[in-house]
Design an enzyme around this catalytic site. Structure first.
Site, PDB file in Angstrom:
ATOM      1  N   SER A 256      45.945  36.573  46.099  1.00  0.00           N
ATOM      2  CA  SER A 256      45.485  36.985  46.725  1.00  0.00           C
ATOM      3  C   SER A 256      44.823  35.429  48.147  1.00  0.00           C
ATOM      4  O   SER A 256      44.290  36.665  49.073  1.00  0.00           O
ATOM      5  CB  SER A 256      43.926  38.000  46.265  1.00  0.00           C
ATOM      6  OG  SER A 256      44.445  38.987  45.428  1.00  0.00           O
TER       7      SER A 256
ATOM      8  N   LYS B 164      46.572  36.902  50.787  1.00  0.00           N
ATOM      9  CA  LYS B 164      45.739  37.508  52.034  1.00  0.00           C
ATOM     10  C   LYS B 164      44.748  37.147  53.296  1.00  0.00           C
ATOM     11  O   LYS B 164      44.785  38.205  54.430  1.00  0.00           O
ATOM     12  CB  LYS B 164      44.986  38.508  50.961  1.00  0.00           C
ATOM     13  CG  LYS B 164      45.216  39.302  50.272  1.00  0.00           C
ATOM     14  CD  LYS B 164      44.670  39.778  49.107  1.00  0.00           C
ATOM     15  CE  LYS B 164      45.353  40.576  47.785  1.00  0.00           C
ATOM     16  NZ  LYS B 164      44.272  41.050  47.248  1.00  0.00           N
TER      17      LYS B 164
ATOM     18  N   TYR C  52      54.632  42.207  50.149  1.00  0.00           N
ATOM     19  CA  TYR C  52      53.668  41.553  49.679  1.00  0.00           C
ATOM     20  C   TYR C  52      53.347  40.369  48.377  1.00  0.00           C
ATOM     21  O   TYR C  52      52.545  39.753  47.915  1.00  0.00           O
ATOM     22  CB  TYR C  52      52.703  42.739  49.523  1.00  0.00           C
ATOM     23  CG  TYR C  52      51.702  42.466  48.392  1.00  0.00           C
ATOM     24  CD1 TYR C  52      50.251  42.157  48.746  1.00  0.00           C
ATOM     25  CD2 TYR C  52      51.624  42.959  46.742  1.00  0.00           C
ATOM     26  CE1 TYR C  52      49.167  41.830  48.084  1.00  0.00           C
ATOM     27  CE2 TYR C  52      50.026  42.630  46.542  1.00  0.00           C
ATOM     28  CZ  TYR C  52      49.188  42.082  47.040  1.00  0.00           C
ATOM     29  OH  TYR C  52      47.906  41.508  45.975  1.00  0.00           O
TER      30      TYR C  52
ATOM     31  N   TYR D 293      36.184  40.818  46.050  1.00  0.00           N
ATOM     32  CA  TYR D 293      35.806  41.859  45.729  1.00  0.00           C
ATOM     33  C   TYR D 293      34.556  42.420  45.674  1.00  0.00           C
ATOM     34  O   TYR D 293      33.549  41.694  46.330  1.00  0.00           O
ATOM     35  CB  TYR D 293      36.432  42.401  43.852  1.00  0.00           C
ATOM     36  CG  TYR D 293      37.943  42.280  44.751  1.00  0.00           C
ATOM     37  CD1 TYR D 293      39.167  41.650  45.633  1.00  0.00           C
ATOM     38  CD2 TYR D 293      38.953  40.492  43.745  1.00  0.00           C
ATOM     39  CE1 TYR D 293      40.449  42.043  46.229  1.00  0.00           C
ATOM     40  CE2 TYR D 293      40.295  39.885  44.180  1.00  0.00           C
ATOM     41  CZ  TYR D 293      40.863  40.337  44.944  1.00  0.00           C
ATOM     42  OH  TYR D 293      41.858  40.221  45.232  1.00  0.00           O
TER      43      TYR D 293
ATOM     44  N   VAL E 251      44.065  35.426  41.551  1.00  0.00           N
ATOM     45  CA  VAL E 251      44.291  35.313  40.550  1.00  0.00           C
ATOM     46  C   VAL E 251      44.740  34.506  39.303  1.00  0.00           C
ATOM     47  O   VAL E 251      44.447  34.463  38.403  1.00  0.00           O
ATOM     48  CB  VAL E 251      44.598  37.053  39.744  1.00  0.00           C
ATOM     49  CG1 VAL E 251      43.358  38.630  40.056  1.00  0.00           C
ATOM     50  CG2 VAL E 251      45.816  37.475  40.152  1.00  0.00           C
TER      51      VAL E 251
HETATM   52  N1  GLU Z   1      48.534  39.496  43.556  1.00  0.00           N
HETATM   53  C1  GLU Z   1      47.748  39.865  42.378  1.00  0.00           C
HETATM   54  C2  GLU Z   1      48.192  41.855  42.528  1.00  0.00           C
HETATM   55  O1  GLU Z   1      48.179  42.279  43.538  1.00  0.00           O
HETATM   56  C3  GLU Z   1      46.720  39.730  43.848  1.00  0.00           C
HETATM   57  C4  GLU Z   1      45.224  40.242  42.885  1.00  0.00           C
HETATM   58  C5  GLU Z   1      44.158  38.511  42.880  1.00  0.00           C
HETATM   59  O2  GLU Z   1      45.020  37.138  43.033  1.00  0.00           O
HETATM   60  O3  GLU Z   1      42.977  38.882  43.448  1.00  0.00           O
HETATM   61  O4  GLU Z   1      47.028  42.062  41.487  1.00  0.00           O
END
Ligand code: GLU
Length: 309
Positions: A65, A68, A192, A244, A262
């Site tokens: 993530s 992003k 994505y 988050y 993650v």
């Molecule tokens: N590719 C992971 C998902 O979509 C990213 C989540 C993350 O890295 O926080 O669940």
């Protein structure tokens, strides 16, 4: 100056390493579950082109993530403020893949850094083209930002996530039902999953984030990447939403805009100073690297790089 920073990196690394057996590796994406939980790296990229690194700072990992932030930068660059029609900019206070707010808020994700928001952002970036083209655009952008053409997308990780992505599929279908995806669900998701599978080292990631610490301009090459206004917006969203339901705690402890992944990576931005990337795969309950956050907290306190100093 870099000698002094290197000493702070070394101290933060040594301190945080003692916590390396805590935290839990993400196992809902099978390829991530195989990563050695004891890996730990750290890198600081500085505006004069220098780096301060420690541990596994040169080993590539799945940035997940953290990507992003960069797709948001690309979306602002290419689509300007129209991206805010697709996503909001409020903290969600919910987990990264929560679906609950999407129903009451008519399919518009709270912000671009939760999964639903990132899927909607990438969907807009496709802009009538193909998923392959947008993935190529994202990869090129990351190679340029990292000033390193060896940055790559780990197809094994992308395939692993695509094969276990029921939750993200649910989010995408839900947004599609509200008319907030412009392309077929599988098109947006395939782009994505590929962006999440970008493989980079801490050194490359810190270098890639440097433009966010210098008003949208790469201080090493002199290239203007995004406008100063967009840079301010991204840093604000990172500070408020980058972790988050752990975003408040991260701001409280570390005091810098940051984004977790993650895979265990965290990118943090010290405006006017540099960019810091850490990687340790064991996560806390909100999906932020356990050891990585300890290292960042220790480093920023010692060196005084919190934006609230
Ligand atoms: N590719 C992971 C998902 O979509 C990213 C989540 C993350 O890295 O926080 O669940």
């Amino acid at each position: 100056m870099s000698d002094e920073i290197q000493q702070h990196v070394d101290k933060a690394y040594a301190y945080a390493k003692t916590f390396c057996d805590e935290g839990h590796v993400a196992d809902y994406i099978p390829a991530l579950a195989e990563v050695d939980p004891l890996k730990f790296g750290m890198a600081v990229a500085l505006p004069n082109g220098d780096y301060c690194c420690a541990g596994d700072g040169d080993e590539a990992f799945s940035i997940q993530s953290v990507s992003k932030v960069f797709t948001l930068a690309l979306a602002l660059k290419c689509l300007d403020d129209t991206i805010w029609d697709a996503v909001g900019r409020e903290p969600s206070g919910s987990s990264f893949n929560s679906i609950v707010q999407l129903e009451t808020e008519c399919g518009k994700p709270r912000n671009p850094l939760i999964n639903a928001g990132a899927i909607a952002t990438t969907d807009r970036l496709i802009n009538g083209g193909s998923a392959e083209d947008v993935v190529a655009q994202i990869l090129t952008f990351m190679q340029q930002r990292a000033a390193d053409p060896t940055v790559y997308i780990d197809d094994r990780v992308a395939t692993s996530e695509a094969g276990s992505g029921a939750r993200n599929r649910s989010l995408a279908h839900f947004m599609s039902a509200f008319g907030n995806l412009k392309h077929p669900v599988e098109t947006s998701l395939s782009a994505y999953f590929c962006q999440c599978a970008l493989a980079m080292s801490c050194r490359q990631l810190a270098r890639a984030g440097l433009f966010l610490a210098f008003g949208g301009k790469d201080p090493v090459s002199g290239e203007r990447v995004i406008s100063a206004e967009h840079c301010r917006q991204i840093n604000a969203v990172m500070l408020a939403c980058g972790h988050y339901d752990n975003s408040g705690e991260f701001a409280f402890r570390v005091g810098m805009p940051g984004k977790s992944g993650v895979g265990g990576g965290i990118l943090t931005i010290a405006p006017g100073r540099g960019a810091i990337a850490v990687w340790s795969p064991g996560l806390n309950q909100a999906g932020t690297s356990f050891v990585g956050s300890i290292a960042l907290e220790h480093f920023t306190r010692a060196i005084g790089w919190s934006i609230f100093e």
